[in-house]
Scaffold this active site. Structure first.
Site, short mmCIF file in Angstrom:
data_model
loop_
_atom_site.label_atom_id
_atom_site.label_comp_id
_atom_site.label_asym_id
_atom_site.label_seq_id
_atom_site.Cartn_x
_atom_site.Cartn_y
_atom_site.Cartn_z
CG ASN A 180 -1.69 1.23 1.45
OD1 ASN A 180 -1.78 2.06 0.55
ND2 ASN A 180 -2.28 1.37 2.63
CE LYS B 28 -0.23 3.36 4.71
NZ LYS B 28 -0.15 3.46 6.16
CG HIS C 145 -5.83 1.95 5.20
ND1 HIS C 145 -5.45 2.91 6.10
CD2 HIS C 145 -4.78 1.10 5.08
CE1 HIS C 145 -4.21 2.65 6.51
NE2 HIS C 145 -3.79 1.56 5.91
CD GLU D 151 -3.03 5.59 6.74
OE1 GLU D 151 -2.99 5.63 5.50
OE2 GLU D 151 -2.10 5.11 7.43
CD GLU E 137 -3.59 -2.50 7.35
OE1 GLU E 137 -2.52 -2.81 6.83
OE2 GLU E 137 -4.14 -1.40 7.15
N GLY F 263 2.34 2.32 10.75
CA GLY F 263 3.29 3.42 10.59
C GLY F 263 3.98 3.83 11.88
CB SER G 143 5.09 -1.74 12.04
OG SER G 143 4.68 -0.39 12.24
P1 PGA Z 1 2.75 0.28 7.69
O1 PGA Z 1 1.29 0.52 7.06
O2 PGA Z 1 3.27 -1.01 7.12
O3 PGA Z 1 3.55 1.48 7.24
O4 PGA Z 1 2.58 0.22 9.16
C1 PGA Z 1 0.41 -0.56 6.85
C2 PGA Z 1 -0.87 -0.06 6.25
O5 PGA Z 1 -1.30 1.07 6.58
O6 PGA Z 1 -1.50 -0.76 5.43
#
Ligand code: PGA
Length: 252
Positions: free
Chosen positions: A9, A11, A95, A97, A167, A173, A212
């Site tokens: 992903n 982003k 997601h 976010e 997640e 992140g 992560s």
């Molecule tokens: P990350 O993000 O691996 O940077 O923690 C995962 C995601 O948001 O799908």
């Protein structure tokens, strides 16, 4: 037996030059991997570019969001048929976010899932709890609410043509990965919830872990019985790191 799946992903990152280089490097490293499906979810405007760059590759293409409407006066939206027309096979839905920053409710995420499947896309449906919810022992209740909103408008059979991604928001992140045991417990909970409705669907459903995931922790996560791969954010922007994660998926 479920096969494994690793999806990147990206982003809101990248430009034509960096994305071209990243895809070329991923393509080159994927040649030796035949046990895992690998996809990248690109920002919308780069979907045609990545589609072109993956013509002779096993790398699959996805988008990061889709409208819950199909057509009409919805300024700024991109529909599922549009994504499909430009070569997407997958789309990330719900997601955290999008849920937290763009106000997408459980119901809207469920509608997006339906739109995606109607257009022939495979939804990667994200669920997960905040740190506050985890500390209040609300993890299972939150996951259950998010999935129930979906199951209220689909047939459980429809999950076979989808992927669920667990997640935990506190792990996204932050560099703070869920332990393999913490993740496995939630994955097992999700699979059991689906098994209560339909055992064979539950056995087929791919459930990814995201938050992560790195080259250094992927193998232990993917070795857990109910973790079928990963949804990768930051580490998907580096071809070597991403390929290390894909290789972990290939062995799991
Ligand atoms: P990350 O993000 O691996 O940077 O923690 C995962 C995601 O948001 O799908």
């Amino acid at each position: 037996m479920r096969t494994s799946f690793v999806a990147g992903n990206w982003k809101l990152n990248g430009n034509q030059a960096s994305i071209s280089a990243l895809v070329a490097n991923i393509n080159a490293g994927l040649e030796s991997l035949n046990q895992t499906t690998v996809a990248v979810c690109a920002p919308c405007v780069y979907v045609p570019l990545v589609h072109t760059l993956t013509q002779n590759s096993t790398l699959k293409l996805g988008a990061q969001n889709v409208s819950n409407y199909e057509t009409g006066a919805y300024t700024g939206e991109v529909s599922a048929p549009m994504l499909k027309e430009f070569g997407c096979e997958y789309v990330i839905i719900g997601h955290s976010e999008r849920r937290a920053l763009f106000g997408e409710s459980d119901e809207i995420c469920a509608q997006k899932f339906v739109r995606a499947q109607q257009a022939g896309l495979t939804p990667i449906f994200c669920v997960g709890e905040t740190l506050t919810e985890r500390e209040a022992n609300q993890t299972e209740a939150v996951i259950s609410r998010q999935l129930q909103a979906l199951l209220a408008i689909i047939d459980v059979q429809d999950l076979v043509n989808s992927v669920v991604a667990y997640e935990p928001i506190w792990a996204i992140g932050t560099g703070k990965t869920a332990t393999p045991e913490q993740a496995q417990a939630v994955h097992a909970y999700i699979r059991q919830m689906i098994a209560n409705l339909n055992k064979s669907v539950a056995e087929k459903l791919q459930i990814l872990y995201g938050g992560s995931v790195k080259g250094s922790n992927a193998a232990k996560l993917f070795a857990m019985p109910d973790i079928d791969g990963g949804l990768i954010g930051g580490a998907a922007l580096n071809a070597d790191e991403f390929l290390t994660i894909c290789r972990a998926g290939n062995k799991a």
